[in-house]
Design an enzyme around this catalytic site. Structure first.
Site, PDB file in Angstrom:
ATOM      1  CG  HIS A   1     -47.960  70.198   8.542  1.00 17.08           C
ATOM      2  ND1 HIS A   1     -48.988  70.539   9.390  1.00 17.08           N
ATOM      3  CD2 HIS A   1     -46.945  71.057   8.820  1.00 17.08           C
ATOM      4  CE1 HIS A   1     -48.622  71.555  10.149  1.00 17.08           C
ATOM      5  NE2 HIS A   1     -47.385  71.883   9.825  1.00 17.08           N
TER       6      HIS A   1
ATOM      7  CG  ASP B   1     -45.126  79.154   8.061  1.00 19.02           C
ATOM      8  OD1 ASP B   1     -46.081  79.802   7.594  1.00 19.02           O
ATOM      9  OD2 ASP B   1     -45.268  78.066   8.634  1.00 19.02           O
TER      10      ASP B   1
ATOM     11  CG  HIS C   1     -45.843  77.504   3.393  1.00 17.85           C
ATOM     12  ND1 HIS C   1     -44.608  77.641   3.996  1.00 17.85           N
ATOM     13  CD2 HIS C   1     -46.706  77.087   4.375  1.00 17.85           C
ATOM     14  CE1 HIS C   1     -44.715  77.351   5.290  1.00 17.85           C
ATOM     15  NE2 HIS C   1     -45.977  77.007   5.539  1.00 17.85           N
TER      16      HIS C   1
ATOM     17  CG  HIS D   1     -46.668  73.396   5.867  1.00 24.76           C
ATOM     18  ND1 HIS D   1     -47.114  74.381   6.731  1.00 24.76           N
ATOM     19  CD2 HIS D   1     -47.639  72.429   5.862  1.00 24.76           C
ATOM     20  CE1 HIS D   1     -48.284  74.043   7.221  1.00 24.76           C
ATOM     21  NE2 HIS D   1     -48.625  72.854   6.727  1.00 24.76           N
ATOM     22  CG  ASP D   2     -44.143  68.642   7.175  1.00 21.98           C
ATOM     23  OD1 ASP D   2     -44.781  68.944   8.202  1.00 21.98           O
ATOM     24  OD2 ASP D   2     -44.532  67.786   6.360  1.00 21.98           O
ATOM     25  CG  HIS D   3     -40.956  73.422  11.189  1.00 18.11           C
ATOM     26  ND1 HIS D   3     -41.083  74.171  12.337  1.00 18.11           N
ATOM     27  CD2 HIS D   3     -41.794  73.985  10.280  1.00 18.11           C
ATOM     28  CE1 HIS D   3     -41.980  75.132  12.137  1.00 18.11           C
ATOM     29  NE2 HIS D   3     -42.424  75.032  10.893  1.00 18.11           N
TER      30      HIS D   3
ATOM     31  CG  ASP E   1     -41.435  76.531   7.526  1.00 17.23           C
ATOM     32  OD1 ASP E   1     -42.617  76.486   7.892  1.00 17.23           O
ATOM     33  OD2 ASP E   1     -41.051  76.206   6.386  1.00 17.23           O
TER      34      ASP E   1
END
Length: 364
Positions: free
Chosen positions: A256, A116, A247, A282-284, A83
């Site tokens: 998420h 991402d 991801h 995916h989760d930052h 990400d």
């Protein structure tokens, strides 16, 4: 291994460092299935072109097999980041700088990107300047001039997803290797890269974004083939360590949260085939979640640029080993006997360390 350096000016954007917060205590068959190539050899370009040719029209999702040699002492080291692609903004350049420093200290063999790769809506095409502005011109350290094994994220699917698979990008920057589903075999571990975006139901119904589903339609056939090929590859693998990269998170306390579609369809296969680690973005954030019903460890590294400070969910403290809602990345060192995982913040400092060992004489 032959790696061509791509040097470019690094845009140094100054942004306030997001220090984040720490939770948890630090603690110690298929058409391509038989193809094997050592990354860096000229044939990889030919292989990549063949793969791309079949990517657009086909619903088949065979796992392409690549090989990567370990060091002379039999060890392997790498970095994991996700990400990230924001043209250097949101501290991406600062994270990249620390990746370069840690990468040099560990003498890394390659980098794993958990998707991402380009915000907000992927690439517009293979000639989109965002590729160089967010990748080539940001990750300039000598230690990062290694192969980048890369998968797509949901934001990548919002643009021209096929562009990131295009072998032309390897001519722009030879480090880049992005495929939908593939395996990287080493002498001590195999990394199984899985395209998780097509699993998520909401992307097929939401009206606020459009997705590039070329190459993954019809969806049902694509996912069925992917799961079948992954299960076969995992079952037949004799690697000491099995690491799956996707991801989307299977388990996460971030924005998420858990991905129910992966829990239903992917997780049973991982459990049945003795997978050691599931690695995602995916989760930052950065996080480590263990499992109460299997040895699988869930590792999130999705903090390569913009982080979501304070955006967390309550999670079972018995399995939540570490959570950090700031920017950073993960490093991994492997030998035949041990795997050690470290989470680093935006300044490269170690926030969490975890190590696991296997009996060299035990059966796999």
């Amino acid at each position: 291994m032959v790696i061509t350096k791509t040097m470019a000016h690094n845009h140094n954007h100054n942004h306030q460092i997001n220090s984040g917060r720490i939770a948890g205590a630090a603690s110690s068959s298929s058409s391509f299935g038989n193809l094997k190539r050592v990354v860096g050899m000229p044939l990889v370009v030919v292989l990549f072109s063949i793969i791309f040719f079949f990517t657009i029209p086909s619903c088949f999702s065979q796992l392409t097999r690549l090989e990567h040699q370990v060091k002379d002492d039999g060890s392997l080291s790498l970095l994991v980041v996700g990400d990230w692609g924001r043209r250097g903004h949101f501290n991406q350049t600062i994270v990249a700088s620390q990746m370069g420093r840690i990468g040099k200290e560990l003498d890394i063999d390659f980098v794993v990107s958990t998707g991402d790769n380009f915000y907000d809506d992927g690439l517009k095409g293979p000639h989109d300047p965002a590729f160089e502005e967010s990748f080539t011109e940001v990750y300039t350290a000598d230690s990062l001039q290694k192969p980048w094994y890369t998968i797509l994220g949901n934001h990548d699917y919002r643009g021209d997803a096929v562009a990131q698979l295009n072998p032309f990008l390897r001519k722009v920057d030879s480090r880049w290797l992005c495929l939908r589903n593939f395996m990287v075999d080493t002498e001590i571990a195999t990394f199984f890269f899985v395209d998780t975006t097509p699993f998520v139901d909401k992307y097929y119904t939401e009206e606020s974004h459009t997705y590039d589903w070329r190459g993954v339609s019809p969806r049902k056939a694509y996912l069925a083939n992917l799961l079948k090929d992954l299960e076969t590859a995992l079952r037949e693998s004799s690697s000491r360590w099995k690491i799956v990269v996707g991801h989307h998170a299977i388990r996460s306390a971030g924005h998420h949260g858990d991905t129910e579609e992966l829990i239903q369809h992917l997780l049973p296969i991982l459990k049945a085939n003795n997978v050691d680690l599931y690695v995602n973005g995916h989760d930052h954030c950065l996080e480590h979640i263990s499992s109460h019903d299997s040895p699988i460890q869930y590792l999130t590294s999705g903090a390569g640029s913009k982080a979501w400070r304070g955006d967390t969910k309550k999670y079972d403290e018995r399995v939540m080993k570490f959570f950090y809602d700031g920017q950073g990345f993960m490093s991994m060192q492997l030998t035949n006997a041990n795997v050690e995982v470290l989470f680093h913040d935006v300044l490269g400092q170690v926030l969490h360390r975890w190590k696991v060992s296997k009996d060299l004489h035990s059966s796999m």
